[in-house]
Design a protein around this motif. Sequence first.
Motif, PDB file in Angstrom:
ATOM      1  N   GLY A  32     -96.220  11.661 -34.156  1.00 20.55           N
ATOM      2  CA  GLY A  32     -96.601  13.001 -34.740  1.00 20.55           C
ATOM      3  C   GLY A  32     -95.527  13.865 -34.405  1.00 20.55           C
ATOM      4  O   GLY A  32     -95.740  15.088 -34.229  1.00 20.55           O
ATOM      5  N   MET A  33     -94.286  13.616 -34.155  1.00 21.67           N
ATOM      6  CA  MET A  33     -93.340  14.308 -33.798  1.00 21.67           C
ATOM      7  C   MET A  33     -92.521  15.299 -34.705  1.00 21.67           C
ATOM      8  O   MET A  33     -91.717  16.013 -34.343  1.00 21.67           O
ATOM      9  CB  MET A  33     -91.974  13.481 -33.209  1.00 21.67           C
ATOM     10  CG  MET A  33     -92.800  12.590 -31.972  1.00 21.67           C
ATOM     11  SD  MET A  33     -93.498  13.627 -30.509  1.00 21.67           S
ATOM     12  CE  MET A  33     -91.856  14.205 -29.915  1.00 21.67           C
ATOM     13  N   THR A  34     -93.090  15.140 -36.190  1.00 20.81           N
ATOM     14  CA  THR A  34     -92.170  15.826 -37.132  1.00 20.81           C
ATOM     15  C   THR A  34     -92.430  17.561 -36.937  1.00 20.81           C
ATOM     16  O   THR A  34     -91.691  18.068 -37.470  1.00 20.81           O
ATOM     17  CB  THR A  34     -92.770  15.330 -38.435  1.00 20.81           C
ATOM     18  OG1 THR A  34     -94.085  15.629 -38.667  1.00 20.81           O
ATOM     19  CG2 THR A  34     -92.372  14.065 -38.913  1.00 20.81           C
ATOM     20  N   ASP A  67     -90.537  21.518 -29.554  1.00 17.83           N
ATOM     21  CA  ASP A  67     -89.172  21.547 -29.025  1.00 17.83           C
ATOM     22  C   ASP A  67     -88.185  20.585 -29.974  1.00 17.83           C
ATOM     23  O   ASP A  67     -86.828  21.014 -30.053  1.00 17.83           O
ATOM     24  CB  ASP A  67     -89.170  20.715 -27.979  1.00 17.83           C
ATOM     25  CG  ASP A  67     -90.092  21.477 -26.775  1.00 17.83           C
ATOM     26  OD1 ASP A  67     -89.821  22.675 -26.707  1.00 17.83           O
ATOM     27  OD2 ASP A  67     -90.860  20.755 -26.018  1.00 17.83           O
ATOM     28  N   VAL A  68     -88.835  19.864 -30.796  1.00 24.03           N
ATOM     29  CA  VAL A  68     -87.769  19.012 -31.889  1.00 24.03           C
ATOM     30  C   VAL A  68     -87.481  19.983 -33.112  1.00 24.03           C
ATOM     31  O   VAL A  68     -86.235  20.053 -33.177  1.00 24.03           O
ATOM     32  CB  VAL A  68     -88.807  17.709 -32.631  1.00 24.03           C
ATOM     33  CG1 VAL A  68     -88.033  17.168 -33.662  1.00 24.03           C
ATOM     34  CG2 VAL A  68     -89.021  16.807 -31.351  1.00 24.03           C
ATOM     35  N   GLY A  73     -83.399  21.263 -33.898  1.00 21.06           N
ATOM     36  CA  GLY A  73     -82.682  21.190 -34.896  1.00 21.06           C
ATOM     37  C   GLY A  73     -82.173  22.442 -35.585  1.00 21.06           C
ATOM     38  O   GLY A  73     -81.065  22.531 -36.172  1.00 21.06           O
ATOM     39  N   LYS A  74     -82.913  23.607 -35.517  1.00 20.55           N
ATOM     40  CA  LYS A  74     -82.600  24.762 -35.957  1.00 20.55           C
ATOM     41  C   LYS A  74     -81.232  25.397 -35.182  1.00 20.55           C
ATOM     42  O   LYS A  74     -80.384  25.668 -35.750  1.00 20.55           O
ATOM     43  CB  LYS A  74     -83.713  25.803 -35.843  1.00 20.55           C
ATOM     44  CG  LYS A  74     -84.822  25.549 -36.848  1.00 20.55           C
ATOM     45  CD  LYS A  74     -85.811  26.658 -36.559  1.00 20.55           C
ATOM     46  CE  LYS A  74     -87.041  26.444 -37.660  1.00 20.55           C
ATOM     47  NZ  LYS A  74     -88.253  27.568 -37.257  1.00 20.55           N
ATOM     48  N   ASP A  75     -81.388  24.836 -33.870  1.00 19.38           N
ATOM     49  CA  ASP A  75     -80.095  25.468 -33.020  1.00 19.38           C
ATOM     50  C   ASP A  75     -79.093  24.711 -33.302  1.00 19.38           C
ATOM     51  O   ASP A  75     -77.766  25.294 -33.612  1.00 19.38           O
ATOM     52  CB  ASP A  75     -80.744  25.270 -31.502  1.00 19.38           C
ATOM     53  CG  ASP A  75     -79.417  25.625 -30.735  1.00 19.38           C
ATOM     54  OD1 ASP A  75     -79.152  26.834 -30.690  1.00 19.38           O
ATOM     55  OD2 ASP A  75     -78.901  24.811 -29.831  1.00 19.38           O
ATOM     56  N   ALA A  76     -79.075  23.313 -33.427  1.00 17.83           N
ATOM     57  CA  ALA A  76     -77.968  22.680 -34.168  1.00 17.83           C
ATOM     58  C   ALA A  76     -77.375  22.997 -35.396  1.00 17.83           C
ATOM     59  O   ALA A  76     -76.229  22.998 -35.699  1.00 17.83           O
ATOM     60  CB  ALA A  76     -78.425  21.063 -34.048  1.00 17.83           C
ATOM     61  N   LEU A  77     -78.144  23.220 -36.386  1.00 17.99           N
ATOM     62  CA  LEU A  77     -77.851  23.669 -37.533  1.00 17.99           C
ATOM     63  C   LEU A  77     -77.014  25.126 -37.478  1.00 17.99           C
ATOM     64  O   LEU A  77     -76.031  25.153 -38.142  1.00 17.99           O
ATOM     65  CB  LEU A  77     -79.117  23.826 -38.528  1.00 17.99           C
ATOM     66  CG  LEU A  77     -78.939  24.356 -39.849  1.00 17.99           C
ATOM     67  CD1 LEU A  77     -78.189  23.025 -40.741  1.00 17.99           C
ATOM     68  CD2 LEU A  77     -80.215  24.293 -40.516  1.00 17.99           C
ATOM     69  N   VAL A 117     -80.142  16.724 -37.488  1.00 17.15           N
ATOM     70  CA  VAL A 117     -80.754  15.284 -37.253  1.00 17.15           C
ATOM     71  C   VAL A 117     -80.628  14.662 -35.797  1.00 17.15           C
ATOM     72  O   VAL A 117     -81.747  14.262 -35.453  1.00 17.15           O
ATOM     73  CB  VAL A 117     -80.439  14.393 -38.552  1.00 17.15           C
ATOM     74  CG1 VAL A 117     -81.154  12.971 -38.241  1.00 17.15           C
ATOM     75  CG2 VAL A 117     -80.931  15.146 -40.053  1.00 17.15           C
ATOM     76  N   VAL A 118     -79.501  14.758 -35.335  1.00 14.39           N
ATOM     77  CA  VAL A 118     -79.388  14.082 -34.173  1.00 14.39           C
ATOM     78  C   VAL A 118     -79.882  14.671 -33.270  1.00 14.39           C
ATOM     79  O   VAL A 118     -80.429  14.214 -31.886  1.00 14.39           O
ATOM     80  CB  VAL A 118     -77.937  13.435 -33.719  1.00 14.39           C
ATOM     81  CG1 VAL A 118     -77.569  12.238 -34.820  1.00 14.39           C
ATOM     82  CG2 VAL A 118     -76.964  14.622 -34.077  1.00 14.39           C
ATOM     83  N   ALA A 119     -79.763  15.844 -33.143  1.00 16.91           N
ATOM     84  CA  ALA A 119     -80.396  16.990 -32.194  1.00 16.91           C
ATOM     85  C   ALA A 119     -82.018  16.597 -32.278  1.00 16.91           C
ATOM     86  O   ALA A 119     -82.797  16.695 -31.083  1.00 16.91           O
ATOM     87  CB  ALA A 119     -80.251  18.397 -32.590  1.00 16.91           C
ATOM     88  N   THR A 120     -82.705  16.625 -33.338  1.00 16.99           N
ATOM     89  CA  THR A 120     -84.207  16.525 -33.362  1.00 16.99           C
ATOM     90  C   THR A 120     -84.380  15.056 -32.892  1.00 16.99           C
ATOM     91  O   THR A 120     -85.357  15.007 -32.097  1.00 16.99           O
ATOM     92  CB  THR A 120     -84.615  16.582 -34.855  1.00 16.99           C
ATOM     93  OG1 THR A 120     -84.097  15.624 -35.747  1.00 16.99           O
ATOM     94  CG2 THR A 120     -84.419  17.824 -35.422  1.00 16.99           C
ATOM     95  N   ALA A 121     -83.629  14.086 -33.119  1.00 19.69           N
ATOM     96  CA  ALA A 121     -83.924  12.557 -32.522  1.00 19.69           C
ATOM     97  C   ALA A 121     -83.357  12.709 -31.150  1.00 19.69           C
ATOM     98  O   ALA A 121     -84.564  12.060 -30.589  1.00 19.69           O
ATOM     99  CB  ALA A 121     -82.749  11.728 -33.407  1.00 19.69           C
ATOM    100  N   ALA A 122     -82.686  13.171 -30.772  1.00 20.93           N
ATOM    101  CA  ALA A 122     -82.550  12.884 -29.151  1.00 20.93           C
ATOM    102  C   ALA A 122     -83.676  13.776 -28.411  1.00 20.93           C
ATOM    103  O   ALA A 122     -84.190  13.282 -27.422  1.00 20.93           O
ATOM    104  CB  ALA A 122     -81.229  13.817 -28.660  1.00 20.93           C
ATOM    105  N   THR A 123     -84.216  15.091 -28.934  1.00 21.12           N
ATOM    106  CA  THR A 123     -85.250  15.732 -28.291  1.00 21.12           C
ATOM    107  C   THR A 123     -86.374  14.984 -28.401  1.00 21.12           C
ATOM    108  O   THR A 123     -87.198  14.813 -27.347  1.00 21.12           O
ATOM    109  CB  THR A 123     -85.348  17.144 -29.064  1.00 21.12           C
ATOM    110  OG1 THR A 123     -84.037  18.022 -28.964  1.00 21.12           O
ATOM    111  CG2 THR A 123     -86.514  18.005 -28.239  1.00 21.12           C
ATOM    112  N   SER A 124     -86.487  14.346 -29.571  1.00 21.67           N
ATOM    113  CA  SER A 124     -87.970  13.510 -29.538  1.00 21.67           C
ATOM    114  C   SER A 124     -88.052  12.475 -28.774  1.00 21.67           C
ATOM    115  O   SER A 124     -88.787  12.050 -27.929  1.00 21.67           O
ATOM    116  CB  SER A 124     -87.841  13.012 -31.067  1.00 21.67           C
ATOM    117  OG  SER A 124     -89.218  12.626 -31.236  1.00 21.67           O
ATOM    118  N   ILE A 125     -86.753  11.578 -28.842  1.00 20.75           N
ATOM    119  CA  ILE A 125     -86.630  10.423 -27.956  1.00 20.75           C
ATOM    120  C   ILE A 125     -86.936  10.631 -26.481  1.00 20.75           C
ATOM    121  O   ILE A 125     -87.745   9.981 -25.731  1.00 20.75           O
ATOM    122  CB  ILE A 125     -85.310   9.746 -28.027  1.00 20.75           C
ATOM    123  CG1 ILE A 125     -85.090   9.138 -29.439  1.00 20.75           C
ATOM    124  CG2 ILE A 125     -85.076   8.640 -26.911  1.00 20.75           C
ATOM    125  CD1 ILE A 125     -83.665   9.018 -29.831  1.00 20.75           C
TER     126      ILE A 125
END
Length: 400
Positions: free
Chosen positions: A57-59, A63-64, A68-72, A281-289
């Motif tokens: 349920g991380m979508t 924080d995720v 993503g918004k910050d990296a964008l 995308v990689v920012a959301t992935a790193a945060t989620s992981i």
Amino acid sequence: MTDLFSKFDPLIQQREALLATGVTDPFSLVMEKVLSPTVAICNGRETILLGTYNYMGMTFDDDVIAAGKDALDKFGSGTTGSRVLNGTYQGHKECEDALKEFYAMDHAMVFSTGYQANLGIISTIAGKGDYVILDIDSHASIYDGCKMGDAEIVAFRHNDVEALEKRLKRLPPEAGKLVVLEGVYSMLGDVAPLKEMIRVSKEAGAMVLVDEAHSMGFIGEHGRGVAEAQGVIDDVDFIIGTFSKSVGTVGGFCVSNHPKFEIMRLVCRPYVFTASLPPSVVATAATSIRKLMHGSNKRAHLWENSKTLHKGLKDLGFQLGTEEPQSAIIAVIMPDLEKGAMMWEALLEEGLYVNLARPPATPAGMTLLRCSLCAEHSSEQVGEILARFERAGKRAGIIG
């Protein structure tokens, strides 16, 4: 002129015959609005999602999304380049560092999709003159990786340790051998006996790759997958995974402790010749992981959901893909494609979305309704899911 589309005529005819019955096309659903990891608006109706692979349920995790918004804002919408040229940003390294920490391994390599991870790693490691030994029910990306690498393909009966051992013993002892396994098989949701399979593979001098796409984040004490749960993660040479399941975004990866692994960045074509993932995308992935490292409560709740749904469906009279719940996937076996499509549509009309899976993707020519549970499904939602299955099943004539 020969019509190159003629090879698809049987499938075209099957699809036309199915739609001629008046059933909604089950392969063109549009979600008009997604409200949460478990609810969306489909065909104007609020619908419980039970077929998204959003296991943890991380979508919609705050924080995720914020990462993503910050990296964008800071890095823009895309890299417009390959990882080996201009496509490696700070976020890509941070994502790989998160994977190394998550798996406690020395190397991590991020791909643009999970499909490309299998395609790239398998085709690069196993080439002409080598052998890839794989489960007959392996994912299409595994088979495609074998074809691209030009290795000899040796398939064995699904989850059969003895069959794997027999195949390995027939191969030249000096040949390069890669055994490819999956932790959880996506169609039936069944788990592989990795401990025994890895033992016989190592005895035969083979390297082992395990695809943990459907177990990463959920199965195992730390969410590292079936290999961790069965105590053999240190014996695996390569673990493949995806960000499009428990991580909640898109992308793929491989982790490994092999000392020569970093050369893969220069020789793996689906890595070298593909644009890298966008910074957001990689920012959301790193945060989620990193959050999944502390997801034990979510994992426990997801297991409870799986047990409740499996028992409830079985008690209602549905035929399931496994005798006991083994993962977050519960497959409901349908008599045929037409009945399966009718049941799928009946569920959608009840406000419940599942996956309709058909041959050749499914084993043994089965038609399945594949349910994928989420850690964000409440106990009340699981109860409602069972009620909707009962009503739809009776209406479609699947149960009495």
